[in-house]
Every structure is written in C-alpha cells, then in structure tokens.
Design a protein around this motif. Sequence first.
Motif, PDB file in Angstrom:
ATOM      1  N   UNK A  34      37.443 -11.852   1.104  1.00  0.00           N
ATOM      2  CA  UNK A  34      38.657 -11.079   1.348  1.00  0.00           C
ATOM      3  C   UNK A  34      38.543  -9.655   0.818  1.00  0.00           C
ATOM      4  N   UNK A  35      37.973  -9.506  -0.367  1.00  0.00           N
ATOM      5  CA  UNK A  35      37.954  -8.197  -1.025  1.00  0.00           C
ATOM      6  C   UNK A  35      36.759  -7.334  -0.655  1.00  0.00           C
ATOM      7  N   UNK A  36      35.706  -7.959  -0.123  1.00  0.00           N
ATOM      8  CA  UNK A  36      34.495  -7.207   0.202  1.00  0.00           C
ATOM      9  C   UNK A  36      33.663  -6.891  -1.032  1.00  0.00           C
ATOM     10  N   UNK A  37      33.829  -7.694  -2.100  1.00  0.00           N
ATOM     11  CA  UNK A  37      33.098  -7.464  -3.349  1.00  0.00           C
ATOM     12  C   UNK A  37      31.949  -8.457  -3.509  1.00  0.00           C
TER      13      UNK A  37
ATOM     14  N   UNK B 299      46.702 -11.609   0.787  1.00  0.00           N
ATOM     15  CA  UNK B 299      47.089 -11.916   2.164  1.00  0.00           C
ATOM     16  C   UNK B 299      46.967 -10.690   3.044  1.00  0.00           C
ATOM     17  N   UNK B 300      47.346  -9.536   2.509  1.00  0.00           N
ATOM     18  CA  UNK B 300      47.241  -8.296   3.279  1.00  0.00           C
ATOM     19  C   UNK B 300      45.798  -7.999   3.655  1.00  0.00           C
ATOM     20  N   UNK B 301      44.853  -8.467   2.825  1.00  0.00           N
ATOM     21  CA  UNK B 301      43.439  -8.222   3.116  1.00  0.00           C
ATOM     22  C   UNK B 301      42.958  -9.033   4.306  1.00  0.00           C
TER      23      UNK B 301
ATOM     24  N   UNK C 204      38.989  -3.426   0.088  1.00  0.00           N
ATOM     25  CA  UNK C 204      38.717  -2.320  -0.837  1.00  0.00           C
ATOM     26  C   UNK C 204      37.233  -2.100  -1.094  1.00  0.00           C
ATOM     27  N   UNK C 205      36.444  -3.185  -1.029  1.00  0.00           N
ATOM     28  CA  UNK C 205      35.013  -3.045  -1.240  1.00  0.00           C
ATOM     29  C   UNK C 205      34.367  -2.096  -0.255  1.00  0.00           C
ATOM     30  N   UNK C 206      34.891  -2.037   0.958  1.00  0.00           N
ATOM     31  CA  UNK C 206      34.359  -1.130   1.979  1.00  0.00           C
ATOM     32  C   UNK C 206      34.585   0.324   1.578  1.00  0.00           C
TER      33      UNK C 206
ATOM     34  N   UNK D  38      43.820 -18.161  10.692  1.00  0.00           N
ATOM     35  CA  UNK D  38      45.172 -18.385  10.205  1.00  0.00           C
ATOM     36  C   UNK D  38      45.633 -17.318   9.230  1.00  0.00           C
ATOM     37  N   UNK D  39      44.742 -16.928   8.311  1.00  0.00           N
ATOM     38  CA  UNK D  39      45.081 -15.875   7.348  1.00  0.00           C
ATOM     39  C   UNK D  39      45.373 -14.571   8.083  1.00  0.00           C
ATOM     40  N   UNK D  40      44.547 -14.253   9.063  1.00  0.00           N
ATOM     41  CA  UNK D  40      44.745 -13.021   9.839  1.00  0.00           C
ATOM     42  C   UNK D  40      46.047 -13.086  10.631  1.00  0.00           C
TER      43      UNK D  40
END
Length: 448
Positions: free
Chosen positions: A125-128, A244-246, A252-254, A350-352
């Motif tokens: 989710x975070x891109x980390x 959830x917004x991610x 943010x990792x991007x 589903x998350x999207x």
Amino acid sequence: MKHRYLPATEQDKQEMLGAIGVEKIDDLFSDIPESVRFKGEYQIKKAKSETELTKELTKLAAKNKDTASYASFLGAGVYDHYQPVIVDHVISRSEFYTAYTPYQPEISQGELQAIFEFQTMICELTGMDISNSSMYDGGTALAEAAMLTSGHTKKKKIVVSETVHPESREVLKTYAKGQYIEVVEVPAGGGATDLEALDAAVCDETAAVIVQYPNFFGQIEPLDKIEPIAHKGKSMFIVSANPLALGILTPPGVFGADIVVGDAQPFGIPAAFGGPHCGYFAATKKLMRKVPGRLVGQTEDENGKRGFVLTLQAREQHIRRDKATSNICSNQALNALAASVAMTALGKKGVKDIAWQNVQKAAYAKEAAKRAGLEVAFDGPMFNEFVVKLKEPVSLVNERLLEKEIIGGYDLGASYKDLKDHVLIAVTELRTKEEIDTLIKELGDRHA
C-alpha cells in the motif's frame, strides 16, 4: 455462560489471608497511618444482584447513539467503514485473542504468519521496502518516526504541517519534550500545507518534515512538491497516510518518502470510542535497523519447509538503552490481524473499489452542499472529507442532527481557533444517497 464472574466467598477470603499470614483485610493496610485512612462510606450505589445490574446496564447502553443505528458523518481520523464479517470470526479464535508475544516460533506460526502478511500488505500500500509488525496507533507511530529521524540525523528540529492531525501533533510534542527536540508547526493555506512557509522553516538543523496524506481537512497534499523541500537540507520525509486512501492514491514511497506511518483502523477495526487501534510503520531499507518495534521474517527449517520468525528488533531498545530512539518493544497483534483479514477479504480490487466510493460519495456530498447554499471552506482535491462553514456553533447543529438519527461532523473550532463554526464532514462507502441528502437538507434548511 451466564455467570462469568464468580465472587470469592468468605471462606475463600479467609484461606487467602491465612496463606499470606494475616488475619483480616485491614492488616494489609497497616503501613498506612490511621490518620490518613478513609473512614466514611463511599458515595456510590448499593450493590445489586447480577440480574438487576444487567437490566440497568442494558438500559444505559440503549441510550448510546452508535453507527449501527445512526448514519455517521464523523471522521477526523476514526471512520465508519465496512467490516467483513469474517474479521470478527477469525480474531475471536482463542489461539489469536489469547496469544502473547511470539518468542517461540515453533508454537507461534499462525501469529507470526499473520503479522508477516500484515507487513507485506502495508508495504504494498505504501510503496515502502519494509514495515514493522504494527504500532499502538497512528499518533504514536508518527511520533516514533520523528524520534527515529532525529536519532538517525543527529538533528534536533522537526517541522510538521498544521494540517497533520491535531492529536498526533500533541503526541509528537510530548515525545519531543523528553528528547529536547524542537517542533516547528507550519501553517496551512487553503486547506493544505503552505509550501512557502514550509520551505522557510526547513534548515540544516531539520531532522524531518512531516505531512499528512490526505491531510486532516481531507485535502490531498502535493507530495511531489513537498519532497524536494523536505530533502533539501538532508532532512528526512515522513508521511502520515490513511491506508484506505492509498488504495487509489499514488503511494508515498513513489514520491520519495523515507518513512510512512498511519492508523490501520479503516481496515476491519471498529471506531470503539477511539481505540484500541493499530498503527503501522513502513520505511526504506536503509532504516531497517532503526525501526521501532519488531519485524517478522520468512525463513526455512532444516527440511526446507517455509516458516516465520522474529527476525529483527533494535537491540538498543533492550540492552543499549542510552542509544535507543524508542522504548516500543511490542505491537498490536490482534488489531493487526483484524486489518490483515479485512484487507485479504477485500483484495486489491475491493480496497480500490471502496476507496473510489469514498471519493465519489464525498464529492457528491460536497457538490450537494454547494447547491444547498452552504459555504464549502476548501476546494482542492480530496479523499472522503471536506469542510463546511456554518452560521451557528457546530455543537448546536450536531444536537439537532442527532434528533434525525445522524451523527454530525467534527467541530474544527476545537482544534483550530481560526476555524470556529467550521465542521469536518466525512463520507465513507457506507453512506447512502438518502443519508447524504438528508444531512445536506438539514444543514441547508438553516444555513443557506
């Protein structure tokens, strides 16, 4: 089982007193001078039988205005989201809800795998690069991130936007005080971080810049513009993000974030009067040995069978405490499990889809508010919250909304002096068109 709490009999009490070598309960307080002991009767109700007490508590509970029976537009960090039924089923299993720290991997494989899956999904989710096994909540995760950057950079200044959750900023200040770290707050402009003020606040002594994504007002901060400012003095970039917004926003990792933190409450964790929740903490690989808490890793046994173990904890937290940047040695395993089960049940699609519904329904409510003649304070890109300026105190408006079985929004005047009579309205995927229309009508009839 009706009688879950069995009282001790007089015989039980005497046996316990005899076992510890005293005659009566008062003997346990013999070290306390008679002059300061309380001699009167407590001003509390007389004891009731179990059936009488159950009736009284049931009547009291029935007075609650909860999200099961009322339409909630209250967000501000804790949201009314869909919780798959399977979540409660899984976390109610005794091997999970009675589990302790998994120090013995040979008997804790289920717990360890659940944590490993949580870490993996948070990273996606975070891109980390890495994520720890969870933190107490989003606020403490943010403060822990700030302390890490100060210890890592050997700098004593943290720059944080005023659009970051007010309670998280207070937690940050509490942490910073003990570490003699200066916290500088950057003002907002138009509902988002004032980039010029941010640029002016960052200097060579800055350890980190902290922003929220989406921010406390529901606005989407321009991370692509903030990142070069955050890194200009070799400081670090911390983003507090709604997970959830991610599901729909660029991670943010991007954008080059060094640390991403937040609260996993939107995934399978009830509001529960504000807690307990589950913070997450994700970082770049270079910070792996500085991350607070613990990391679960995947390995193989001597037979080549996959297994899970606690792979890393910052040893300073245990034996080199003078060098520690954190005293967090635990995690929120049960709530992390709830979040993992919810994310797994929903899946990537589903998350999207749920994130998209939040955007669409909030946008519908915002436009409906404008058509009703209400003043929408900020008009930038948003996720699921927006701000409306009212013509009377928010508390009075929310009292009337309760009469219509609606839980109103958050009174921003409680946290921002310049936003008196402004209400933060949250619209999640659970809100129907009829509920949104009713809210806007109730607000518009009195405030247009």
